[in-house]
Design a protein around this motif. Sequence first.
Motif, PDB file in Angstrom:
ATOM      1  N   UNK A 447       0.860  -1.186   0.000  1.00  0.00           N
ATOM      2  CA  UNK A 447       0.000   0.000   0.000  1.00  0.00           C
ATOM      3  C   UNK A 447       0.897   1.237   0.000  1.00  0.00           C
ATOM      4  N   UNK A 448       0.489   2.204  -0.798  1.00  0.00           N
ATOM      5  CA  UNK A 448       1.345   3.380  -0.995  1.00  0.00           C
ATOM      6  C   UNK A 448       0.521   4.644  -0.792  1.00  0.00           C
ATOM      7  N   UNK A 449       0.916   5.433   0.197  1.00  0.00           N
ATOM      8  CA  UNK A 449       0.279   6.734   0.413  1.00  0.00           C
ATOM      9  C   UNK A 449       0.978   7.753  -0.473  1.00  0.00           C
ATOM     10  N   UNK A 450       0.191   8.526  -1.224  1.00  0.00           N
ATOM     11  CA  UNK A 450       0.829   9.482  -2.144  1.00  0.00           C
ATOM     12  C   UNK A 450       0.627  10.924  -1.704  1.00  0.00           C
ATOM     13  N   UNK A 451      -0.115  11.146  -0.603  1.00  0.00           N
ATOM     14  CA  UNK A 451      -0.505  12.517  -0.275  1.00  0.00           C
ATOM     15  C   UNK A 451       0.619  13.313   0.375  1.00  0.00           C
ATOM     16  N   UNK A 452       1.453  12.644   1.143  1.00  0.00           N
ATOM     17  CA  UNK A 452       2.400  13.386   1.974  1.00  0.00           C
ATOM     18  C   UNK A 452       3.765  13.598   1.345  1.00  0.00           C
ATOM     19  N   UNK A 453       3.912  13.311   0.073  1.00  0.00           N
ATOM     20  CA  UNK A 453       5.240  13.438  -0.546  1.00  0.00           C
ATOM     21  C   UNK A 453       5.167  14.429  -1.711  1.00  0.00           C
ATOM     22  N   UNK A 454       6.177  15.290  -1.771  1.00  0.00           N
ATOM     23  CA  UNK A 454       6.213  16.277  -2.845  1.00  0.00           C
ATOM     24  C   UNK A 454       6.350  15.568  -4.188  1.00  0.00           C
ATOM     25  N   UNK A 455       5.654  16.099  -5.193  1.00  0.00           N
ATOM     26  CA  UNK A 455       5.634  15.406  -6.489  1.00  0.00           C
ATOM     27  C   UNK A 455       7.044  15.228  -7.061  1.00  0.00           C
ATOM     28  N   UNK A 456       7.923  16.189  -6.770  1.00  0.00           N
ATOM     29  CA  UNK A 456       9.279  16.117  -7.320  1.00  0.00           C
ATOM     30  C   UNK A 456      10.063  14.942  -6.732  1.00  0.00           C
ATOM     31  N   UNK A 457       9.653  14.495  -5.546  1.00  0.00           N
ATOM     32  CA  UNK A 457      10.400  13.402  -4.897  1.00  0.00           C
ATOM     33  C   UNK A 457       9.892  12.023  -5.300  1.00  0.00           C
ATOM     34  N   UNK A 458       8.722  11.994  -5.919  1.00  0.00           N
ATOM     35  CA  UNK A 458       8.092  10.691  -6.175  1.00  0.00           C
ATOM     36  C   UNK A 458       8.935   9.795  -7.101  1.00  0.00           C
ATOM     37  N   UNK A 459       9.487  10.326  -8.206  1.00  0.00           N
ATOM     38  CA  UNK A 459      10.263   9.418  -9.073  1.00  0.00           C
ATOM     39  C   UNK A 459      11.402   8.729  -8.333  1.00  0.00           C
ATOM     40  N   UNK A 460      12.118   9.480  -7.473  1.00  0.00           N
ATOM     41  CA  UNK A 460      13.211   8.858  -6.727  1.00  0.00           C
ATOM     42  C   UNK A 460      12.659   7.797  -5.769  1.00  0.00           C
ATOM     43  N   UNK A 461      11.570   8.160  -5.045  1.00  0.00           N
ATOM     44  CA  UNK A 461      10.985   7.212  -4.084  1.00  0.00           C
ATOM     45  C   UNK A 461      10.526   5.949  -4.804  1.00  0.00           C
ATOM     46  N   UNK A 462       9.866   6.116  -5.942  1.00  0.00           N
ATOM     47  CA  UNK A 462       9.323   4.955  -6.636  1.00  0.00           C
ATOM     48  C   UNK A 462      10.435   4.128  -7.283  1.00  0.00           C
ATOM     49  N   UNK A 463      11.503   4.793  -7.685  1.00  0.00           N
ATOM     50  CA  UNK A 463      12.657   4.062  -8.228  1.00  0.00           C
ATOM     51  C   UNK A 463      13.232   3.133  -7.161  1.00  0.00           C
ATOM     52  N   UNK A 464      13.346   3.653  -5.939  1.00  0.00           N
ATOM     53  CA  UNK A 464      13.869   2.838  -4.836  1.00  0.00           C
ATOM     54  C   UNK A 464      12.905   1.697  -4.502  1.00  0.00           C
ATOM     55  N   UNK A 465      11.607   2.030  -4.526  1.00  0.00           N
ATOM     56  CA  UNK A 465      10.614   0.983  -4.241  1.00  0.00           C
ATOM     57  C   UNK A 465      10.696  -0.113  -5.309  1.00  0.00           C
ATOM     58  N   UNK A 466      10.874   0.318  -6.540  1.00  0.00           N
ATOM     59  CA  UNK A 466      10.971  -0.658  -7.641  1.00  0.00           C
ATOM     60  C   UNK A 466      12.123  -1.640  -7.391  1.00  0.00           C
ATOM     61  N   UNK A 467      13.266  -1.104  -6.948  1.00  0.00           N
ATOM     62  CA  UNK A 467      14.411  -1.990  -6.657  1.00  0.00           C
ATOM     63  C   UNK A 467      14.027  -2.996  -5.573  1.00  0.00           C
ATOM     64  N   UNK A 468      13.323  -2.484  -4.547  1.00  0.00           N
ATOM     65  CA  UNK A 468      12.938  -3.362  -3.425  1.00  0.00           C
ATOM     66  C   UNK A 468      11.976  -4.444  -3.906  1.00  0.00           C
ATOM     67  N   UNK A 469      11.021  -4.065  -4.767  1.00  0.00           N
ATOM     68  CA  UNK A 469      10.022  -5.027  -5.265  1.00  0.00           C
ATOM     69  C   UNK A 469      10.687  -6.059  -6.162  1.00  0.00           C
ATOM     70  N   UNK A 470      11.483  -5.606  -7.080  1.00  0.00           N
ATOM     71  CA  UNK A 470      12.074  -6.541  -8.027  1.00  0.00           C
ATOM     72  C   UNK A 470      13.043  -7.480  -7.334  1.00  0.00           C
ATOM     73  N   UNK A 471      13.688  -6.979  -6.315  1.00  0.00           N
ATOM     74  CA  UNK A 471      14.584  -7.835  -5.527  1.00  0.00           C
ATOM     75  C   UNK A 471      13.820  -9.022  -4.967  1.00  0.00           C
ATOM     76  N   UNK A 472      12.627  -8.768  -4.415  1.00  0.00           N
ATOM     77  CA  UNK A 472      11.879  -9.847  -3.762  1.00  0.00           C
ATOM     78  C   UNK A 472      11.247 -10.786  -4.773  1.00  0.00           C
ATOM     79  N   UNK A 473      10.879 -10.241  -5.943  1.00  0.00           N
ATOM     80  CA  UNK A 473      10.210 -11.099  -6.922  1.00  0.00           C
ATOM     81  C   UNK A 473      11.213 -11.970  -7.653  1.00  0.00           C
ATOM     82  N   UNK A 474      12.486 -11.720  -7.410  1.00  0.00           N
ATOM     83  CA  UNK A 474      13.532 -12.533  -8.036  1.00  0.00           C
ATOM     84  C   UNK A 474      13.663 -12.255  -9.515  1.00  0.00           C
ATOM     85  N   UNK A 475      13.192 -11.042  -9.951  1.00  0.00           N
ATOM     86  CA  UNK A 475      13.286 -10.698 -11.371  1.00  0.00           C
ATOM     87  C   UNK A 475      14.659 -10.108 -11.663  1.00  0.00           C
TER      88      UNK A 475
END
Length: 475
Positions: A447-475
């Motif tokens: 679950x991802x809350x999007x309200x409390x983060x500045x729009x400019x920071x979202x790409x960096x945050x989501x890039x990091x999340x992507x690494x975390x997700x792909x790491x677990x999925x073994x992709x």
Amino acid sequence: MSLDGPGDADTRVVRIYQALREAVVDGRLAAGDRVPATRDLAGQLGVARGTVTSAYDRLTAEGFLESRPGSGTYVADVVLGAARPTRRRARAGAVRPLSLWDVDPGPAATRNRRLHDLSIGLPDPGLFPLETWRRLVSTQLRRSRLEEATYGGRGSWRLQHEIARMLGLSRSVVASADDVVVTAGAQQAIDLVARVLVAPRTVVAVEDPGYAAVHRLLETHRAAVRGVPVDEEGLVVDALPPEARLVYVTPSHQFPTGVTLSMARRTALLRWAAEHDAVIVEDDYDSEYRYSQQPLEPLQSLDRDGRVVYVGTFSKSLLPALRTGYLVPPRSLTPALREAKRVTTWEGDLTTQGALAEFLAEGHHAAHVRRATRVYRERRAVVLDALSRLDEVLDVVPSVAGLHVCTTFRDAGADDRAVVRRAAARGVRVEALSDRYRDQPSRPGISIGFAGIDVAEIPDAMGRLQEAVLGSAGV
Ligand SMILES: Cc1ncc(COP(=O)(O)O)c(C=O)c1O
């Protein structure tokens, strides 16, 4: 120390002696503490000064007190053996709460300021119109207004009126000012409902996954809380336990999955409640923020049978710090709910209520929600765009409102908690969907809350999340 009751001077000496001795022995008086001057204590107790002096003399002779000439009388450094409880131990307390309240406080919460905080349920405090609020609060802080606050139970009538007006305009909730009960947030609203409708072992059905803070609250009322599954149409009405007397639902934006309760399910739920003589608690906590034209009519506006208690809050549309929410119950419950409120919090916080009434009347609430919706719509779109790059691994749960989005892993065996830990290690705070289940088999998701983060920071945050997700999925 009490010297009530009969007794001659000798008895009074003994009582003073014993009271002070016990205080030293159990640590309430520690070595080095100064005891009151004999004259002062005699005055407080209404005894002759000589009575106190005799008690002090005995304690001094036994080594509990020591007199320091020119300074006063002090507790001596008495050696009482290893079992002597310390003052600290006395403060730790020997008494225990009922087992229901026996909670482990756990480690103190820490907030890592370097995190991109994508926690769910938090609006952006930076958007709150603070100057306007300050002006309205300071208007309330007049002597005459403060003097109006008495031990009544209704709270601000003007706020009730403004809430009824707002609900009629924006949510098609049918209510007059007399139907609105102002509370300290949705949590207190549901607490009042439980006080009025839940007896020990009353069965309460809740969405599963769902909002644990309310589940816990219901458990403290000794309800038998039963988790009912949620699918893409929301609560599975057919799975409701027939003995449930209360059903707690979040129909506009199911917490946490985000799905909307379908029209077929709404009708089915209302019918079910009528057939089973049950009450529906509709928690409409964040549907002010809507991102689609799809109508999101509350259950309350479809209720022809007087079974829905509508609950709302200003915690998402404004700020959780205001601690203000409300109930719109069927009229058969209103007097009991008002009484429940009166015995727990009297009027509530009339300064905040008064300021909020003006805030609504002057149109600031509607303007704020419009402006914040624009900001959140953009943040949401950027988050969804980033999630689309993970669509081989994650499905986004369709939703049309609120301050967060939920995803599920395509691989039902994925470890979402490991992803959350991996994300935290990369500086991103998100939530595991599986943490929100209680009785039903859990599905992994994020679950991802999007309200409390500045729009400019979202790409960096989501890039990091992507690494975390792909790491677990073994992709
Ligand atoms: C489902 C749900 N209901 C209500 C609330 C708000 O509660 P309150 O008004 O007590 O702040 C929240 C906050 O996170 C929530 O997630």
